[in-house]
Scaffold this active site. Structure first.
Site, PDB file in Angstrom:
ATOM      1  N   GLU A  29       0.829  -1.378  -0.125  1.00  0.00           N
ATOM      2  CA  GLU A  29       0.107  -0.066   0.120  1.00  0.00           C
ATOM      3  C   GLU A  29       0.869   1.308   0.086  1.00  0.00           C
ATOM      4  O   GLU A  29       0.502   2.275   0.683  1.00  0.00           O
ATOM      5  CB  GLU A  29      -0.929  -0.004   1.240  1.00  0.00           C
ATOM      6  CG  GLU A  29      -1.891  -1.187   1.112  1.00  0.00           C
ATOM      7  CD  GLU A  29      -2.968  -0.951   2.248  1.00  0.00           C
ATOM      8  OE1 GLU A  29      -2.867  -0.262   3.130  1.00  0.00           O
ATOM      9  OE2 GLU A  29      -3.668  -2.052   2.373  1.00  0.00           O
ATOM     10  N   GLU A  64      -5.783  -8.274  -0.149  1.00  0.00           N
ATOM     11  CA  GLU A  64      -6.147  -7.794   1.415  1.00  0.00           C
ATOM     12  C   GLU A  64      -7.643  -7.478   1.018  1.00  0.00           C
ATOM     13  O   GLU A  64      -8.066  -6.844  -0.237  1.00  0.00           O
ATOM     14  CB  GLU A  64      -5.638  -6.635   2.022  1.00  0.00           C
ATOM     15  CG  GLU A  64      -4.321  -6.987   2.665  1.00  0.00           C
ATOM     16  CD  GLU A  64      -3.792  -5.781   3.531  1.00  0.00           C
ATOM     17  OE1 GLU A  64      -4.908  -5.057   4.111  1.00  0.00           O
ATOM     18  OE2 GLU A  64      -2.537  -5.642   3.678  1.00  0.00           O
TER      19      GLU A  64
END
Length: 267
Positions: free
Chosen positions: A163, A255
């Site tokens: 991320e 995720e």
């Protein structure tokens, strides 16, 4: 999809896992769950286990170890591997130095950009600096548990610097160039200095500006957190990943919050 790992010296177990993933690609959905405990809870409640369990090397970060963390992820990973499960591993890399360690931003939140003064761009700009040396120190420290896993012949789906484009972690807070440079440094040191050949390298962004390069990435991925109750497919994000690598590499959702409805994902 090319059936070739970026590390030509990948262990036989790692090649076998990658080929298994390639065989499933476009045909089946592999379920996953973060933490061994929660995977075992699923088994207890539903009588089934996920295919993949996620682990984290966060507490192996030297700036956490200084506060007395005693991680045992290697033992948990071995237990999961012995059950026949696939291991995916992230690293919430606590900043090497500059932790604020205030009531609002305690030391154990040091992987967040707002909890540290560490400047990754500045550190990478000067290989002679103390902060650059600390980056190498941290990478060398994290190589220790990874080497233990390699000695146990456990292949790893390895997703570092995840991320990054969000900017909320220090490794992405200075934009794409330092993040890509750090990822390539991480790949080079773990692979060529420490001889870690049990890692399948996963990059976690769909933005071309952040992509570190085909030569250091085996799988491209995104994390998906839609609004609660939204179980619709995220086809556009998959297409972004496919376009990013010209459909030559596996694409994954690594995720998620609400899960896309499996019935809507199967043609």
């Amino acid at each position: 999809v090319e059936r070739r790992l970026v590390n030509p010296d990948a262990t036989p177990e790692t090649v076998e896992l990658f080929n298994f993933l390639a065989d499933q690609y476009g045909k089946h959905i592999l379920s996953g769950q973060q933490t061994l405990l929660d995977s075992l809870k699923l088994l207890h409640k539903y009588g089934k286990e996920p295919a993949i369990t996620g682990f984290d090397l966060m507490e192996y970060s030297p700036s956490m170890a200084e506060y007395g963390t005693k991680p045992d992820e290697v033992s948990d990973i071995l237990m999961w591997h012995n059950r026949g499960g696939i291991v995916t591993l992230a690293w919430h890399w606590n900043a090497p130095t500059g932790l604020l360690n205030t009531p609002d931003q305690p030391w154990y939140r040091g992987f967040y950009a707002e909890a540290s003064t560490f400047d990754v761009e500045q550190a990478l700009a000067d290989p002679e600096s103390e902060n650059y040396r600390l980056l190498l120190r941290d990478i060398d420290a994290i190589a220790v548990p990874l080497k233990q896993l390699q000695d146990l012949r456990i292949p790893i789906l390895w997703r570092p610097l995840h991320e990054a484009e969000g900017g909320w972690f220090w490794w992405g807070a200075k934009g794409p160039e330092p993040a890509k440079q750090l990822y390539r440094l991480l790949y080079d040191r773990l692979t060529n200095v420490h001889g870690l050949n049990n890692l399948i390298w996963i990059w976690n962004s769909e933005d071309p500006a952040w992509y570190p390069g085909d030569d250091v990435v085996d799988i491209v991925s995104i994390d998906s957190y839609p609004k609660p109750g939204d179980y619709s497919p995220i086809s556009h994000r998959y297409e972004n990943l496919v376009q990013l690598v010209q459909d030559r590499k596996l694409a994954a959702m690594t995720e998620n919050g609400p899960i896309p409805d499996p019935d809507l994902l199967v043609k």
